[in-house]
Design an enzyme around this catalytic site. Structure first.
Site, mmCIF file in Angstrom:
data_model
loop_
_atom_site.group_PDB
_atom_site.id
_atom_site.type_symbol
_atom_site.label_atom_id
_atom_site.label_comp_id
_atom_site.label_asym_id
_atom_site.label_seq_id
_atom_site.Cartn_x
_atom_site.Cartn_y
_atom_site.Cartn_z
ATOM 1 N N ASP A 27 -1.858 6.770 6.244
ATOM 2 C CA ASP A 27 -2.877 5.823 5.792
ATOM 3 C C ASP A 27 -3.155 4.910 6.983
ATOM 4 O OD1 ASP A 27 -4.317 3.710 4.768
ATOM 5 O OD2 ASP A 27 -2.910 3.220 3.154
ATOM 6 N N LYS A 32 -12.159 -1.882 6.796
ATOM 7 C CA LYS A 32 -11.376 -2.765 7.651
ATOM 8 C C LYS A 32 -11.843 -2.688 9.110
ATOM 9 C CE LYS A 32 -8.626 -3.379 4.030
ATOM 10 N NZ LYS A 32 -7.744 -2.320 3.541
ATOM 11 N N TRP A 42 0.839 -1.210 0.000
ATOM 12 C CA TRP A 42 0.000 0.000 0.000
ATOM 13 C C TRP A 42 0.863 1.244 0.000
ATOM 14 C CZ3 TRP A 42 -4.257 -1.302 -1.910
ATOM 15 C CH2 TRP A 42 -4.903 -2.488 -1.533
HETATM 16 C C1 LIG Z 1 -7.075 -1.981 2.134
HETATM 17 C C2 LIG Z 1 -6.049 -0.956 2.201
HETATM 18 C C3 LIG Z 1 -5.931 0.058 1.225
HETATM 19 C C4 LIG Z 1 -6.816 0.103 0.001
HETATM 20 O O1 LIG Z 1 -8.046 0.602 0.313
HETATM 21 P P1 LIG Z 1 -9.165 0.843 -0.826
HETATM 22 O O2 LIG Z 1 -10.255 1.488 -0.035
HETATM 23 O O3 LIG Z 1 -9.510 -0.482 -1.386
HETATM 24 O O4 LIG Z 1 -8.582 1.744 -1.847
HETATM 25 C C5 LIG Z 1 -4.962 1.022 1.395
HETATM 26 N N1 LIG Z 1 -4.129 1.008 2.460
HETATM 27 C C6 LIG Z 1 -4.200 0.060 3.413
HETATM 28 C C7 LIG Z 1 -3.266 0.092 4.576
HETATM 29 C C8 LIG Z 1 -5.165 -0.955 3.309
HETATM 30 O O5 LIG Z 1 -5.240 -1.908 4.258
#
Ligand SMILES: *Cc1c(COP(=O)(O)O)cnc(C)c1O
Length: 357
Positions: free
Chosen positions: A167, A191, A100
């Site tokens: 993030d 998540k 990511w």
């Molecule tokens: C799942 C995830 C993403 C991607 O998220 P989307 O909403 O599918 O774009 C980005 N960063 C992390 C740390 C993730 O776990």
């Protein structure tokens, strides 16, 4: 309904209460005789949901007054582009801790110079680099606090000489966070805080308006702040479930309470991984994630991997196959994953060891 132990990495398990409230609102929202997805997003009743959701975010994370909370579309992946678009004038610094982070770096490169201050790519991202210098002339420093695929996590809010952007897709609301240390915190909801379809962005208002490029309206944080996340039609049902998920979390005691539970759940599973002669953890111990727990078969037992997956499946475990880039197993034990499910997985590993050792 079939009993399962849901360890999916995302979308993933959500509180039963939130889903139940969602079903009710889908049939009849606030005794209106209409579904929550049939009403106007400009109606008073919907506005109340938006306000409640924002208030829950602010209360649970103790977000200071000079920040806004936005609910947008596009997932965390769109934020990989929106962050540099809105903040990067010359140079940005990134910590490369996984797939990511790498995707975020790739997007930023389209907007300016990107310095990767450190990377653990050389060892399949099994640790968080700690020895690095953040350039003082960077517009911001970007981190991924929890690396969903590799099971590593930054457990403390780091100090940064420049704006800190995180993030937090996969560990948001799993522990208290000092929001004042960050300029932006963003993530996909799917998540820990709701279903897919809504993206949260916590943003310090004074950092905006500093880049010289033209920003399309939908990609300009200022437009979404001004529109109170309703510049265009918001993902109403996802926001509704997110609100119910946060209500559940508040009732449970908030972030200090959930952190305690999350620590207990993770300790339970890591203890079994460390004890059991057939399994071993993949992440460096001090960086082990409390949300995504990655493990593999020990040396000489690799051939048992498929058998363990079948064995676990027959006992109701769902979603424990590791990401294709790491292999082995990954149990995601997000907020809504009950301790009983973790115990069931531990029991399953013990039983498997008795049979196959
Ligand atoms: C799942 C995830 C993403 C991607 O998220 P989307 O909403 O599918 O774009 C980005 N960063 C992390 C740390 C993730 O776990």
């Amino acid at each position: 309904m079939k009993t399962t132990h849901n360890f999916n990495a995302g979308p993933c398990i959500l509180p039963k209460e939130a889903i139940k409230a969602g079903i009710e609102a889908l049939q009849d929202f606030n005794n209106s005789g209409m579904s929550v997805i049939e009403i106007s997003h400009r109606s008073k009743d919907w506005e109340a949901v938006m306000n409640e959701c924002r208030a829950l975010w602010k209360e649970l994370l103790q977000i200071p007054d000079n920040y806004e909370v936005l609910f947008l579309g596009g997932g965390a992946s769109l934020q990989f582009c929106m962050v540099p678009m809105n903040l990067l004038e010359k140079k940005a610094a990134y910590l490369d801790t996984g797939v990511w982070a790498k995707k975020a770096i790739k997007e930023a490169k389209a907007f300016g110079e990107v310095v990767t201050v450190a990377s653990s790519a050389g060892s399949t991202y099994n640790f968080i680099p700690k020895d690095y210098t953040i350039p003082a002339d960077a517009d911001y420093f970007h981190i991924t606090t929890n690396n969903t695929i590799y099971g590593t996590e930054i457990h403390t809010d780091p100090d940064s000489p420049v704006l800190l952007v995180a993030d937090m897709s996969s560990d948001i609301m799993s522990r208290p966070v000092d929001v004042s240390k960050y300029a932006i915190i963003y993530g996909g909801a799917q998540k820990n805080v709701g279903p897919a379809g809504v993206t949260f962005v916590i943003i310090r208002k004074d950092i905006l308006g500093k880049v010289s490029r033209h920003l399309p309206s939908m990609l300009d944080y200022r437009i979404h702040i001004e529109g109170e996340s309703m510049y265009n039609t918001p993902p109403v049902f996802s926001i509704y479930i997110m609100t119910q998920t946060l209500k559940w979390l508040k009732k449970l005691g908030g972030l200090t309470a959930i952190q305690k539970i999350n620590r207990e759940k993770a300790a339970l599973l890591y203890a079994e991984i460390d004890r059991n002669s057939l399994f071993k953890g993949t992440a460096a111990k001090e960086d082990r994630s409390l949300m995504n727990i990655c493990f593999v078969m020990t040396q000489g037992h690799e051939s048992l991997e498929a058998e363990f997956l079948d064995f676990a499946k027959s006992r109701g475990m769902v979603g424990i196959k590791g990401h294709r880039s790491v292999g082995g197993f990954r149990a995601s034990v997000y907020n809504a994953c009950p301790k009983e499910s973790v115990q069931a997985l531990v029991d399953c590993m013990r039983e498997f060891e008795k049979i196959y050792k």
